[in-house]
Design an enzyme around this catalytic site. Structure first.
Site, PDB file in Angstrom:
ATOM      1  N   GLU A 138       0.596 -27.721 -49.648  1.00 39.29           N
ATOM      2  CA  GLU A 138       0.585 -26.279 -49.871  1.00 39.29           C
ATOM      3  C   GLU A 138       1.366 -25.855 -51.105  1.00 39.29           C
ATOM      4  OE1 GLU A 138       1.034 -27.717 -47.052  1.00 39.29           O
ATOM      5  OE2 GLU A 138      -0.566 -26.968 -45.762  1.00 39.29           O
ATOM      6  N   HIS A 207       2.611 -21.878 -35.641  1.00 35.96           N
ATOM      7  CA  HIS A 207       1.388 -21.243 -36.123  1.00 35.96           C
ATOM      8  C   HIS A 207       1.393 -19.748 -35.870  1.00 35.96           C
ATOM      9  CE1 HIS A 207      -0.197 -25.423 -35.408  1.00 35.96           C
ATOM     10  NE2 HIS A 207      -0.666 -25.200 -36.603  1.00 35.96           N
TER      11      HIS A 207
END
Lengths: 402, 291
Positions: A138, A207
């Site tokens: 990322e 998450h």
């Protein structure tokens, strides 16, 4: 069972057309009930009051409180119906069509279409390079996007889940937000960083992050949160066209919202809040999924005789203090409903901003309802308790209005 | 033991019971995680298995840290860290390997190269000759093994463990295999690969089939025992699931405990707030929730 209407209030400023529209879906209730509200007037820019010709084409309907059947309404209504993730895709596609420099990068965005299918079909249309599947790194692909932006491209960086963008924090904070400033304005970074976040699908703590809390301090970036298909498409387009880095927050539970949006092109203003329901007694400020909990609570409040004014702040950085201020000057009471944690969330910043600017107009201390300072548990019951629920909102308004 | 999320087999071997697996997946009150982590994110301090965390590769630098502490205490032990091919793209992977090499940390890195990271094939993940060369690049003795050959894997890992502990250095093992299942229950991999390929790997190259053939040829196993084992295990699993379903959900109190060692005042406040809300509006919250 659901009916939507569109209100026209348009004024042009520079070359963007703005529409203020409100529509509502109650997402979280066990039964989907719908209350349709009128939108507030369009925000006028000082000076320019021209109304563009295209704006007149939208149909104005009267307010309907109980739904009519979809069959009756679809036939004659203009616009087309779609789900929120499709609206995002439509906005993305239109911008990619319009400007060849727009590209997408992220994990599994290509032929897989993205984890929530926002980029589905785009790789087939625009090729594997323009809709780029990246390896799992990322910080690196965010850095890559920033580099590409500095040399002229306009990348949209997708985080598979907002929580993973914490890995990209270094790039976002140190480079994305700063380079335009530190380079003396020579390099601009027109990236859009987007992805699903928020609580609700029992995805566990990692998450279910609310990254808007962590990112809000970074100078140089803008943050917006979409909540309806209409504003999702409009904000996506605005974010892509903006020369500043914009972080677009989507919510995992809202991707399947359905709404009828205009056929014609429209772009929304990134810094503007949305008047969801005008009222007189209390200003409720919210964004993203909490908007729906607030509207559900609003229904109960109306039955109890209250008249809440609900504003979806949409722009998380900077806050639209103009719209918010006007509301506070009218109602004198503020309730903030957010999904961020109590400590250091958007609510905390908003409370400070309002206190600083509108203290004299307040009749009661600002109330802020947020999630607790705990990692989001996986167990369904615990997860539900961690998010602000409509009854709490009702209770808070009752307390504020005493 | 540091896992990614496809290693319940290791946990099973160590002694995690079927019931404990089921409890964690259901997120009920007696699961090890107290219902806080997602399914298959197991953990057991007793079995030296660190609770799984979703983001990739975060466990690798931590594994090095743990090995460092074992080294300081001169323990006759090493750390094993599992991960997949996709994880090797993450920055933490490279940092961890480099650190382990420089510090001579006794870590055995085991990469399950199964060809896929959700829908991303290895050719789109890296262009190097697999993962084994990366270990080499960082100065770590590395070996590639047929991950579907149970005996080969056993031998390699055993030898790696010995080396890691006796020579106090890291080892990287790349186990070549193929992911026959979907990435998870929310994935349909037939959308991006052919069913024939999946079928092929599931039958011809299946590690279970291969081991079974070998064991049968040695005369230690038969079809009869196979079917008995299957029936027995099926019953065990079903029983575990039934029991787990019956268990109570986690208590409200457990939403706030363990955030810190003691419950701080702000969390106590927030817990009180939630309790009051539920008491006032019981109909708006899930039924039969233990408070």
């Amino acid at each position: 069972m659901a009916s939507i209407f569109q209100g026209v209030g348009a004024a042009t400023s520079l070359d963007t057309k703005k529409f203020q529209l409100s529509s509502l879906r109650s997402v979280t209730g066990r039964k989907a009930s719908c209350v349709v509200m009128r939108s507030g007037g369009a925000k006028m820019d000082g000076g320019s009051n021209q109304i563009s010709g295209r704006a007149d084409q939208l149909v104005t309907n009267a307010v309907a409180t109980k739904a009519d059947t979809p069959a009756a309404s679809t036939a004659s209504k203009p616009g087309h119906e779609l789900l929120l993730f499709e609206a995002l895709r439509e906005g993305l596609e239109e911008e990619m069509e319009r400007d060849a420099r727009v590209c997408v990068m992220g994990e599994d965005v290509g032929h897989y279409g993205g984890s929530y299918k926002v980029t589905k079909g785009l790789a087939e249309k625009y090729g594997d390079l323009r809709v780029l599947d990246t390896p799992i790194a990322e910080n690196s692909f965010t850095g890559m996007g920033i580099g590409a932006a500095m040399t002229g491209l306009r990348p949209i960086i997708e985080g598979m889940n907002m929580g993973f963008l914490l890995l990209a924090f270094n790039q976002i904070s140190n480079n994305c937000g700063m380079l335009h400033y530190t380079s003396g304005g020579q390099f601009k970074i027109p990236v859009v960083i987007r992805g699903p976040g928020g609580v609700g699908r029992q995805l566990g703590a990692e998450h279910s992050q609310r990254l808007e809390s962590y990112f809000q301090s970074i100078p140089g970036i803008q943050m917006v949160a979409c909540s309806t298909p209409y504003n999702a498409k409009g904000l996506m387009k605005a974010a892509i066209r903006s020369d500043n880095p914009v972080i677009l927050f989507e919510h995992v539970l809202l991707y399947n919202l359905k709404e009828r949006i205009p056929d014609e092109e429209y772009v929304l203003n990134l810094e503007e809040a949305e008047m969801v329901r005008p009222g007189e007694h209390v200003t409720i400020l919210t964004y993203s999924r909490m908007r729906y909990h607030v509207m559900q609570a609003a229904k109960t409040l109306v039955n109890k005789g209250y008249d809440p004014e609900v504003i979806d702040i949409r722009s998380l950085k900077p806050f639209d203090l103009y719209t918010i201020g006007n509301s506070i000057k009218k109602t004198h009471r503020v309730l903030i409903v957010e999904e961020c944690m109590r400590t250091g969330g958007i609510g905390a910043s908003l409370t400070a901003a309002i206190t600083e600017n509108f203290h004299d107009y307040l009749d009661a201390p600002i109330m802020c309802l947020s999630s607790q300072d705990v990692p989001t548990p996986y167990a369904g019951t615990l997860e539900e308790w961690t998010v602000v629920q409509p009854p709490q909102i009702v209770a808070a308004v009752e307390q504020l209005c005493r | 033991m540091y896992s990614l999320y496809r290693e319940p087999g290791v946990l099973l071997w160590r002694g995690f019971t079927m019931q404990e697996f089921a409890n964690q997946c259901f997120g009920n009150n007696i699961g090890h995680g107290k219902g806080r982590q997602m399914p298959i994110h197991y953990g057991s301090k007793k079995l030296n298995y660190i609770t799984i965390s979703s983001p990739l590769a975060t466990q690798l630098p931590q594994a090095v840290g743990m090995a460092y502490s074992l080294k300081m205490d001169k323990k006759d032990a090493c750390v094993v860290a599992f991960f997949g091919d996709g994880t090797t793209s993450e920055g933490d992977f490279h940092a961890a390997l480099n650190f382990a090499a420089v510090m001579d940390a006794p870590v055995v890195f085991i990469c399950r190269n199964n060809g896929w990271a959700i829908s991303t094939q290895v050719t789109e993940q890296f262009r190097s000759d697999g993962v084994v060369v990366k270990g080499q690049a960082y100065g770590i003795p590395s070996i590639r093994v047929d991950g579907n050959d149970a005996l080969a894997v056993y031998n390699v890992v055993r030898s790696a463990r010995e080396t890691a502990i006796n020579e106090q250095r890291p080892i990287l093992i790349e186990a070549m295999t193929y992911r026959v299942s979907h990435h998870s229950t929310s994935d349909d991999s037939t959308k991006y690969r052919s069913k024939d390929v999946i079928e092929y790997w599931n039958t011809v190259h299946s590690p279970i089939t291969r081991l079974r053939n070998w064991v049968e040829r040695k005369g230690w196993w038969s079809d009869k025992e196979e079917s008995e084992l299957r029936i027995h295990t099926m019953k065990q699993v079903k029983h575990a699931i039934d029991e787990a379903e019956k268990e109570e959900m986690p208590l409200l109190r457990d939403m706030f405990t363990d955030v810190y060692d003691d419950l701080p005042s702000n969390l106590m406040e927030q817990e009180t707030l939630v309790r009051e809300t539920i008491q006032r509006h019981p109909k708006d919250f899930p039924k039969d929730m233990p408070l």
